[in-house]
Design a protein around this motif. Structure first.
Motif, PDB file in Angstrom:
ATOM      1  N   GLU A 110      38.166  54.931  51.017  1.00 19.45           N
ATOM      2  CA  GLU A 110      37.839  56.050  51.838  1.00 19.45           C
ATOM      3  C   GLU A 110      39.259  56.810  52.217  1.00 19.45           C
ATOM      4  O   GLU A 110      38.946  58.130  52.244  1.00 19.45           O
ATOM      5  N   ARG A 111      40.186  56.358  52.111  1.00 23.55           N
ATOM      6  CA  ARG A 111      41.400  57.151  52.222  1.00 23.55           C
ATOM      7  C   ARG A 111      41.633  58.054  51.071  1.00 23.55           C
ATOM      8  O   ARG A 111      41.754  59.391  51.317  1.00 23.55           O
ATOM      9  N   TYR A 112      41.336  57.540  49.998  1.00 21.45           N
ATOM     10  CA  TYR A 112      41.576  58.314  48.838  1.00 21.45           C
ATOM     11  C   TYR A 112      40.651  59.554  48.606  1.00 21.45           C
ATOM     12  O   TYR A 112      41.125  60.481  48.152  1.00 21.45           O
ATOM     13  N   LEU A 113      39.434  59.236  48.956  1.00 20.62           N
ATOM     14  CA  LEU A 113      38.276  60.335  48.920  1.00 20.62           C
ATOM     15  C   LEU A 113      39.008  61.382  50.016  1.00 20.62           C
ATOM     16  O   LEU A 113      38.723  62.434  49.736  1.00 20.62           O
ATOM     17  N   ASP A 114      39.255  60.961  51.293  1.00 21.88           N
ATOM     18  CA  ASP A 114      39.708  61.889  52.249  1.00 21.88           C
ATOM     19  C   ASP A 114      40.694  62.722  51.765  1.00 21.88           C
ATOM     20  O   ASP A 114      40.821  63.966  51.924  1.00 21.88           O
ATOM     21  N   SER A 115      41.875  62.214  51.178  1.00 20.25           N
ATOM     22  CA  SER A 115      42.993  62.818  50.495  1.00 20.25           C
ATOM     23  C   SER A 115      42.549  63.922  49.568  1.00 20.25           C
ATOM     24  O   SER A 115      42.863  64.999  49.362  1.00 20.25           O
ATOM     25  N   PHE A 116      41.687  63.037  48.625  1.00 19.96           N
ATOM     26  CA  PHE A 116      41.068  64.104  47.450  1.00 19.96           C
ATOM     27  C   PHE A 116      40.608  65.545  47.919  1.00 19.96           C
ATOM     28  O   PHE A 116      41.150  66.390  47.403  1.00 19.96           O
ATOM     29  N   GLN A 117      39.617  65.093  48.704  1.00 20.74           N
ATOM     30  CA  GLN A 117      39.098  66.385  49.327  1.00 20.74           C
ATOM     31  C   GLN A 117      39.844  67.406  50.287  1.00 20.74           C
ATOM     32  O   GLN A 117      39.732  68.497  50.077  1.00 20.74           O
ATOM     33  N   VAL A 118      40.748  66.810  50.984  1.00 18.82           N
ATOM     34  CA  VAL A 118      41.758  67.778  51.755  1.00 18.82           C
ATOM     35  C   VAL A 118      42.594  68.462  50.620  1.00 18.82           C
ATOM     36  O   VAL A 118      42.870  69.780  50.796  1.00 18.82           O
ATOM     37  N   ILE A 119      43.110  67.827  49.751  1.00 23.40           N
ATOM     38  CA  ILE A 119      44.109  68.324  48.729  1.00 23.40           C
ATOM     39  C   ILE A 119      43.436  69.604  47.833  1.00 23.40           C
ATOM     40  O   ILE A 119      43.901  70.639  47.536  1.00 23.40           O
ATOM     41  N   TYR A 120      42.029  69.144  47.150  1.00 22.19           N
ATOM     42  CA  TYR A 120      41.253  70.015  46.406  1.00 22.19           C
ATOM     43  C   TYR A 120      40.931  71.049  47.155  1.00 22.19           C
ATOM     44  O   TYR A 120      41.112  72.246  46.530  1.00 22.19           O
ATOM     45  N   LYS A 121      40.536  70.998  48.393  1.00 21.02           N
ATOM     46  CA  LYS A 121      40.164  72.316  49.136  1.00 21.02           C
ATOM     47  C   LYS A 121      41.587  73.033  49.388  1.00 21.02           C
ATOM     48  O   LYS A 121      41.202  74.333  49.410  1.00 21.02           O
ATOM     49  N   LYS A 122      42.557  72.308  49.588  1.00 19.75           N
ATOM     50  CA  LYS A 122      43.627  73.373  50.200  1.00 19.75           C
ATOM     51  C   LYS A 122      44.276  74.076  48.917  1.00 19.75           C
ATOM     52  O   LYS A 122      44.740  75.331  49.152  1.00 19.75           O
ATOM     53  N   TYR A 123      44.408  73.312  47.681  1.00 19.48           N
ATOM     54  CA  TYR A 123      44.873  74.173  46.441  1.00 19.48           C
ATOM     55  C   TYR A 123      43.967  74.695  45.581  1.00 19.48           C
ATOM     56  O   TYR A 123      44.429  75.156  44.453  1.00 19.48           O
ATOM     57  N   SER A 124      42.669  74.818  45.601  1.00 21.33           N
ATOM     58  CA  SER A 124      41.829  75.205  44.495  1.00 21.33           C
ATOM     59  C   SER A 124      41.274  76.733  45.087  1.00 21.33           C
ATOM     60  O   SER A 124      40.569  77.400  44.244  1.00 21.33           O
ATOM     61  N   THR A 125      41.700  77.054  46.302  1.00 21.90           N
ATOM     62  CA  THR A 125      41.154  78.564  46.702  1.00 21.90           C
ATOM     63  C   THR A 125      41.948  79.489  46.035  1.00 21.90           C
ATOM     64  O   THR A 125      43.396  79.264  45.715  1.00 21.90           O
ATOM     65  N   LYS A 126      41.570  80.589  45.962  1.00 21.05           N
ATOM     66  CA  LYS A 126      42.270  81.730  45.056  1.00 21.05           C
ATOM     67  C   LYS A 126      43.742  81.918  45.842  1.00 21.05           C
ATOM     68  O   LYS A 126      44.731  82.354  45.151  1.00 21.05           O
ATOM     69  N   GLU A 127      43.769  82.002  47.281  1.00 20.50           N
ATOM     70  CA  GLU A 127      44.889  82.380  48.093  1.00 20.50           C
ATOM     71  C   GLU A 127      45.978  81.328  47.779  1.00 20.50           C
ATOM     72  O   GLU A 127      47.271  81.659  47.868  1.00 20.50           O
ATOM     73  N   THR A 128      45.634  80.038  47.763  1.00 21.00           N
ATOM     74  CA  THR A 128      46.568  78.998  47.893  1.00 21.00           C
ATOM     75  C   THR A 128      46.551  78.237  46.552  1.00 21.00           C
ATOM     76  O   THR A 128      47.102  76.883  46.364  1.00 21.00           O
ATOM     77  N   TYR A 129      45.919  78.802  45.350  1.00 22.84           N
ATOM     78  CA  TYR A 129      45.773  77.936  44.123  1.00 22.84           C
ATOM     79  C   TYR A 129      47.175  77.545  43.801  1.00 22.84           C
ATOM     80  O   TYR A 129      48.071  78.158  43.324  1.00 22.84           O
ATOM     81  N   ASN A 130      46.980  76.032  43.244  1.00 20.83           N
ATOM     82  CA  ASN A 130      48.348  75.644  42.761  1.00 20.83           C
ATOM     83  C   ASN A 130      47.890  74.714  41.394  1.00 20.83           C
ATOM     84  O   ASN A 130      47.251  73.516  41.630  1.00 20.83           O
ATOM     85  N   ASN A 131      47.822  75.224  40.356  1.00 23.55           N
ATOM     86  CA  ASN A 131      47.385  74.498  39.115  1.00 23.55           C
ATOM     87  C   ASN A 131      48.092  73.163  38.899  1.00 23.55           C
ATOM     88  O   ASN A 131      47.264  72.257  38.178  1.00 23.55           O
ATOM     89  N   ALA A 132      49.179  73.026  38.963  1.00 25.19           N
ATOM     90  CA  ALA A 132      49.951  71.540  38.834  1.00 25.19           C
ATOM     91  C   ALA A 132      49.173  70.557  39.662  1.00 25.19           C
ATOM     92  O   ALA A 132      49.096  69.566  39.322  1.00 25.19           O
ATOM     93  N   LYS A 133      49.376  70.980  41.044  1.00 25.55           N
ATOM     94  CA  LYS A 133      48.660  70.128  41.892  1.00 25.55           C
ATOM     95  C   LYS A 133      47.368  69.701  41.705  1.00 25.55           C
ATOM     96  O   LYS A 133      47.076  68.349  41.922  1.00 25.55           O
ATOM     97  N   ILE A 134      46.414  70.589  41.534  1.00 25.53           N
ATOM     98  CA  ILE A 134      45.174  70.235  41.116  1.00 25.53           C
ATOM     99  C   ILE A 134      44.856  69.576  39.883  1.00 25.53           C
ATOM    100  O   ILE A 134      44.183  68.489  40.000  1.00 25.53           O
ATOM    101  N   ASN A 135      45.745  69.617  38.950  1.00 25.63           N
ATOM    102  CA  ASN A 135      45.540  69.077  37.556  1.00 25.63           C
ATOM    103  C   ASN A 135      46.050  67.401  37.970  1.00 25.63           C
ATOM    104  O   ASN A 135      45.467  66.411  37.390  1.00 25.63           O
ATOM    105  N   ALA A 136      47.104  67.353  38.622  1.00 23.39           N
ATOM    106  CA  ALA A 136      47.632  65.894  38.969  1.00 23.39           C
ATOM    107  C   ALA A 136      46.654  65.132  39.826  1.00 23.39           C
ATOM    108  O   ALA A 136      46.376  63.958  39.549  1.00 23.39           O
TER     109      ALA A 136
END
Length: 248
Positions: free
Chosen positions: A47-73
């Motif tokens: 449950e915690r991992y899913l919540d963290s995954f969704q928060v992080i992916y949403k945060k760093y996959s958008t064009k404005e805040t994209y972070n390739n290293a964090k998304i791939n980690a």
């Protein structure tokens, strides 16, 4: 292992603690060396991992805040922390990312049919970047993602076929792009360059369509041979006939 022991393991591991308790990740996070990521542990953190995954992916996959290293980690963590429930929960979000590449490749296929010189080579290579490759490789149990993966591979091979005869001397950018596409395809787990017939086939654009083959046997895309191809065939036959007649 009881809850208290699991919590101690999480708190004692810097990357896990940041991921599960702070909903954050660093580009160098490495979960491959965890010796306690058992099925019980994965179920405990689900449950915690899913919540963290969704928060992080949403945060760093958008064009404005994209972070390739964090998304791939984050994507790499699926292999060591995820379970089938997690893959099922995130597959739609990840497939949306893949569909952006697929839609671009569909447009590029049309352009390649008309004029390869008009291809956007930078975006073409970006359509098979490490994020896309990691999604493929870390979600192998997802039928949804596997279907999109096959479509993307087929379109890349189709475009590569259109580029196969470019001159490395006079069309260097196109030549190098094709070479890089083929190298990127090799990084996809399960892709076999000797099984191209699964993805693309070759047909005469003027031949009648047949329906005697099952859908499973048909390639995803077909490369139609243009009229020039058949002109060359006819010329070749005529030359052979002239040579034969000359011997008589």
């Amino acid at each position: 292992m009881i809850k208290e022991e699991f919590e101690k393991l999480i708190n004692d591991n810097k990357d896990l603690n940041k991921l599960l308790n702070e909903k954050e990740i660093i580009g160098f996070s490495d979960f491959s060396k965890l010796n306690f990521n058992t099925p019980d542990f994965r179920d405990y953190i689900e449950e915690r991992y899913l919540d963290s995954f969704q928060v992080i992916y949403k945060k760093y996959s958008t064009k404005e805040t994209y972070n390739n290293a964090k998304i791939n980690a984050l994507l790499r963590s699926l292999e060591y922390l995820g379970n089938p429930n997690i893959i099922k929960a995130v597959e739609t979000t990840l497939n949306d990312t893949l569909n952006k590449s697929l839609n671009f490749l569909k447009d590029s296929k049309t352009i390649a049919d008309e004029d390869i010189e008009k291809l956007n080579l930078k975006e073409l290579l970006n359509s098979i970047n490490m994020t896309v490759i990691n999604i493929f490789n870390k979600t192998k149990s997802s039928e949804l993602i596997n279907n999109t993966k096959d479509q993307i591979i087929a379109h890349l091979l189709y475009i590569s076929h259109q580029l196969k005869d470019v001159s490395p001397k006079y069309q260097r950018a196109l030549y190098d792009t094709n070479e890089e596409i083929l190298e990127k395809l090799k990084k996809i787990n399960g892709y076999n360059p000797y099984q191209k017939s699964k993805y693309i086939g070759y047909s005469n654009s003027e031949s009648p369509k047949t329906t005697d083959k099952s859908n499973e046997d048909k390639p995803i895309l077909e490369v139609k041979k243009d009229k020039k191809y058949w002109i060359y065939i006819v010329i070749g036959i005529l030359i052979l006939m002239l040579k034969f007649c000359a011997r008589i």
